[in-house]
Design an enzyme around this catalytic site. Structure first.
Site, PDB file in Angstrom:
ATOM      1  N   THR A  38      42.308  29.398  34.282  1.00 28.33           N
ATOM      2  CA  THR A  38      42.530  30.410  33.338  1.00 28.33           C
ATOM      3  C   THR A  38      43.845  30.902  33.232  1.00 28.33           C
ATOM      4  OG1 THR A  38      41.468  32.317  32.876  1.00 28.33           O
ATOM      5  CG2 THR A  38      41.960  32.165  34.972  1.00 28.33           C
ATOM      6  N   HIS A  68      37.467  32.376  51.290  1.00 29.49           N
ATOM      7  CA  HIS A  68      38.237  32.072  52.489  1.00 29.49           C
ATOM      8  C   HIS A  68      37.162  31.402  53.608  1.00 29.49           C
ATOM      9  CE1 HIS A  68      41.068  32.407  55.253  1.00 29.49           C
ATOM     10  NE2 HIS A  68      41.474  34.035  55.372  1.00 29.49           N
TER      11      HIS A  68
END
Length: 397
Positions: free
Chosen positions: A316, A368
């Site tokens: 993006t 994560h």
């Protein structure tokens, strides 16, 4: 003969749509295959074409209302084009449309016909509703411009004194906006998101662009932008760190040997992320052509459902809107997203000397649960190195 205008099937999982803008009014003639109504889903926007030449005799569903797939939303009666109605202009290809000069903006029309540069768009809408003309209203805006509150004041619809013309407008959320909201909350709730940052000296990329931009444009009929360099750098990094191209599926980790890169594009109804399939196989020119095509069709709400599904990683670019630094959000079920930002000339230290270089902050947000901090940091460093020394991508070192 009357023909039903129905909501077509627009995707396997979609059972309901929101009625967007009607391009044709009730009682108006339309040509076969011309777009008559816009349908919005939680993924994209579609247009329903006229099945034949005829007149819209009845509209059953208004803008903003919901309708099920297969439901009748209006009726069209077969008829020849009226003699006083000009033939529709032929459609232009995206390439020709892009090359054509933009039409000049028209002044807002008023109820009495014609236009008046003094009338602001919001005021023009209210004047049309009230059947007023500019001569009926005294403008209080700069240069005597007629504002919406001037029209309301003329109608006695606003209080005088401080706090006048305080209004609220309630509109239903579009399906796309609802889905964006759901997915953003889903990403924050179900994933363990962290963001790591780095900065890139864009000198080498900018020099390459400057050196080859004219030849590139002449050969491929598309400009050489920054995004192709970033796509190439990301694919290079993902090949080194496959966790970032993976996703959680149930209790399994799914790794891919292909790279389907989502490119965030601002569209007419909001941000969409069409997917560039097998980006590892594409040349710089093929990437730029696809990005150019995505941008044009996103603005026209022509991105298909299939193109919005199945990405493995997203890029993006907030820099096109002026962003200097941000924390992009992962698009589930992907495990990573790269954020590009604006380029600014800044003083940096190079070999003990302070020099001015065009610098860009880049950000990687990652899940994560899938990606460890070390892999995330080194991946972003790899992207930085590939952009600062583009020859490394060609040499694969």
């Amino acid at each position: 003969m009357s023909v039903e205008i129905k909501v077509p099937s627009v995707g396997e999982s979609i059972t309901e749509v929101q009625i967007g803008a009607w391009h044709a009014e009730q009682g108006k003639w339309v040509a076969q295959d011309s777009e008559i109504v816009e349908l919005e889903t939680d993924k994209a926007t579609f247009d329903v074409p006229a099945p034949l030449d005829g007149i819209i005799v009845e509209i059953l569903k208004k803008t903003g209302e919901m309708a099920s797939v297969g439901e009748v939303i209006g009726y069209l009666e077969e008829a020849e084009r009226p003699a006083d109605q000009a033939a529709p202009a032929p459609e232009k290809s995206p390439e020709k449309a892009a090359a054509a000069p933009a039409p000049k903006a028209e002044a807002p029309a008023h109820a009495g016909g014609g236009s008046d540069d003094r009338v602001m768009p919001a005021a023009a809408r209210v004047m049309a509703e009230k059947g007023l003309s500019p001569a009926d209203v005294t403008g209080t805006g700069p240069g005597g411009r007629i504002l919406k509150e001037d029209v309301l004041a003329h109608q006695g619809g606003a209080a005088s004194g401080n706090g006048a013309f305080r209004e609220e407008e309630i509109v239903p959320m579009s399906p796309i906006r609802k889905k964006i909201a759901e997915r953003l909350v889903e990403a924050q709730t179900n994933a363990a998101l962290l963001t790591t940052f780095n900065e890139v000296d864009m000198s080498s990329v900018m020099e390459l662009r400057s050196q080859y931009k004219d030849l590139f444009l002449k050969k491929y009929d598309v400009k050489l932008g920054f995004m192709s360099f970033f796509v190439k750098a990301v694919v290079d990094g993902l090949s080194q760190f496959p966790q970032i191209n993976a996703e959680i599926r149930g209790t399994d980790l799914v790794f891919r040997n292909y790279y389907d890169i989502g490119i965030a594009v601002g569209g007419g109804k909001g941000l969409v992320v069409p997917v560039m399939r097998n980006a590892e196989r594409l040349s710089f020119a093929e990437i730029e052509l696809k990005i150019n095509d995505f941008g044009q069709r996103a603005r026209a709400n022509k991105i298909s459902l299939e193109e919005l599904q199945g990405g493995t990683f997203t890029i993006t670019n907030g820099g096109v809107y002026g962003s200097l630094l941000s924390t992009p959000i992962v698009n589930p079920p992907q495990s990573g997203v790269l954020g590009m930002h604006g380029i600014q000339e800044r003083p940096i230290a190079v070999n003990g000397q302070v020099v001015i270089r065009p610098m860009m902050y880049i950000a990687l947000t990652y899940d994560h649960r899938v990606v460890d901090g070390r892999e995330a940091v080194v991946f972003l460093k790899r992207v930085k190195e590939a952009l600062e020394e583009p020859a490394r991508m060609l040499m694969e070192v």
